[in-house]
Each structure stands twice: as C-alpha cells, then as structure tokens.
Scaffold this motif. Structure first.
Motif, PDB file in Angstrom:
ATOM      1  N   ILE A  45      34.109  -7.429  55.315  1.00 23.17           N
ATOM      2  CA  ILE A  45      34.264  -7.824  56.635  1.00 23.17           C
ATOM      3  C   ILE A  45      33.634  -6.966  57.753  1.00 23.17           C
ATOM      4  CG2 ILE A  45      36.405  -8.142  58.436  1.00 23.17           C
ATOM      5  CD1 ILE A  45      36.148 -10.138  56.045  1.00 23.17           C
ATOM      6  N   ILE A  46      33.582  -5.624  57.417  1.00 19.91           N
ATOM      7  CA  ILE A  46      32.994  -4.609  58.075  1.00 19.91           C
ATOM      8  C   ILE A  46      31.535  -4.912  58.360  1.00 19.91           C
ATOM      9  CG2 ILE A  46      32.570  -2.283  58.566  1.00 19.91           C
ATOM     10  CD1 ILE A  46      35.230  -1.777  57.451  1.00 19.91           C
ATOM     11  N   GLY A  88      37.827 -14.014  51.147  1.00 18.22           N
ATOM     12  CA  GLY A  88      39.130 -14.807  51.055  1.00 18.22           C
ATOM     13  C   GLY A  88      39.484 -14.521  49.662  1.00 18.22           C
ATOM     14  N   PRO A  89      38.510 -15.317  48.692  1.00 15.53           N
ATOM     15  CA  PRO A  89      38.787 -15.081  47.199  1.00 15.53           C
ATOM     16  C   PRO A  89      39.040 -13.739  46.699  1.00 15.53           C
ATOM     17  CG  PRO A  89      37.031 -16.548  47.584  1.00 15.53           C
ATOM     18  CD  PRO A  89      37.334 -16.001  48.973  1.00 15.53           C
ATOM     19  N   THR A 123      40.835 -23.080  49.697  1.00 16.94           N
ATOM     20  CA  THR A 123      40.782 -23.530  51.128  1.00 16.94           C
ATOM     21  C   THR A 123      41.643 -23.126  52.058  1.00 16.94           C
ATOM     22  OG1 THR A 123      40.103 -25.728  50.207  1.00 16.94           O
ATOM     23  CG2 THR A 123      40.948 -25.753  52.586  1.00 16.94           C
ATOM     24  N   SER A 124      42.990 -22.845  51.549  1.00 14.50           N
ATOM     25  CA  SER A 124      43.911 -22.233  52.451  1.00 14.50           C
ATOM     26  C   SER A 124      43.786 -20.711  52.621  1.00 14.50           C
ATOM     27  CB  SER A 124      45.525 -22.538  51.987  1.00 14.50           C
ATOM     28  OG  SER A 124      45.411 -21.693  50.716  1.00 14.50           O
ATOM     29  N   ILE A 125      43.407 -20.055  51.654  1.00 13.67           N
ATOM     30  CA  ILE A 125      43.055 -18.559  52.188  1.00 13.67           C
ATOM     31  C   ILE A 125      41.964 -18.196  53.030  1.00 13.67           C
ATOM     32  CG2 ILE A 125      41.934 -17.988  50.219  1.00 13.67           C
ATOM     33  CD1 ILE A 125      44.570 -15.849  51.699  1.00 13.67           C
ATOM     34  N   VAL A 126      40.911 -19.184  52.705  1.00 16.41           N
ATOM     35  CA  VAL A 126      39.579 -19.208  53.745  1.00 16.41           C
ATOM     36  C   VAL A 126      40.049 -19.567  54.887  1.00 16.41           C
ATOM     37  CG1 VAL A 126      37.150 -19.717  53.914  1.00 16.41           C
ATOM     38  CG2 VAL A 126      37.921 -18.877  51.645  1.00 16.41           C
TER      39      VAL A 126
END
Length: 184
Positions: A45-46, A88-89, A123-126
């Motif tokens: 993320i960073i 996400g994964p 799909t839900s986490i991403v």
C-alpha cells in the motif's frame, strides 16, 4: 516515521480483529506468518501510494503524451486502487493462517484449501479495501500534491518579493549615502 507508526497500528488492529472476530482456532497466538503478510500488505500500500505514482507518471507522460500534472493525478488515483488486487489477498491470507491452521492437511492440500478460500473471499475483500483506500490515498493523494505545490509556489513568490524589497532597500540606502542622507 509516519509509515512505521501507521503500519504498526494497522497490524495491531489486524491482530485485534483476528483474535476477537475470527474463528477460534484453539490458540490465541497470532502466527508470525500472519504478521509478516500484514507487513507485506502495508508495504504494498505504501509503495503503491507514494512511490509507484511517480514511476507511472513518467510512463504515462512518455506513452500517452500527457502533461505531468494530468499524468500524476491519474497515477495517484489508480495506483492505490490497483494495488488492492494484491494487498487484499495478502491480508486475507494472513487472516486465514490465524483462523484455519490446517495442520491436519499436507502442504499441497493446505495450499489448495487456502487458494479456494482466496477465491471465495477475493471480491468482497478487494471491494472493501478499494472503498477504504479511495478516499484516503487516491483523493487525498491528489489533494495533498495540489496543496503542497500551491504552498511551494507561494513560498517561492514570497521569497522573490522579499529579495526584491531587499534590493530596493539597498538601492535607497546607497542613494542616501551618495547624497549625504538626502533622497534625490
């Protein structure tokens, strides 16, 4: 320093959520691999929010003939979003290692089970991570760059004005000393 503090707090939050809202796996100890995966997620993320946009900006300028401002805004908006496909994964896998030890399965079968879990939750986490990231990193990244550039321009303009006033003052003092204190 900010990244270290934010990552530490995020990992502490992950630990809290995993231990309080996850499935009980018979132990309250979070596996080191979960911490490692969460740290990897934060690095992703960073990097996608602060490093990758500058790199992507140069590519967009070269390949799409965009001006720097437009290319940077596109990069700052899309990089954090695109990174969620990776982050996400990684987060989900860290949670899965805590919630499901899968110690009764051999390595291959455990890997297949974890991949199935990734497929079901992808799909839900991403989607949830994108909704969380867009305001904080995409919109605010663009706004932060705009305000930072505006602030720099004002500081430079102010410095130029002060320098100009100093030069005018030196000229007046010089004229006064040449005319015995009288301004002509």
């Amino acid at each position: 320093l900010t990244a270290a503090v934010n990552s530490s707090l995020q990992i502490a939050k992950d630990r809290y959520y995993a231990s309080n809202f996850g499935r009980w796996n018979g132990t309250s100890k979070i596996p080191l691999r979960s911490y490692g995966l969460w740290a990897l997620r934060d690095c992703t993320i960073i990097g996608s929010s602060f490093i990758l946009p500058d790199i992507m900006c140069e590519v967009l300028q070269d390949k799409m003939d965009l001006d720097r401002t437009t290319a940077l805004r596109i990069s700052q908006f899309t990089c954090p979003i695109a990174a969620q496909v990776v982050a996400g994964p990684i987060q989900l896998l860290g949670l899965d290692f805590f919630n499901r030890t899968l110690c009764n399965l051999n390595y291959g079968d455990a890997a297949i089970e974890r991949l199935k879990f990734q497929h079901c939750g992808f799909t839900s986490i991403v989607g949830a991570r994108i909704l969380k990231i867009v305001p904080a990193f995409s919109f605010c990244g663009i706004g932060n760059t705009y305000l930072r550039d505006l602030w720099r321009e004002r500081l430079i303009r102010r410095e130029e004005e002060v320098s100009s006033m100093d030069q005018n003052l030196v000229g007046v003092i010089g004229a006064m000393s040449n005319n015995n204190g009288m301004i002509s």
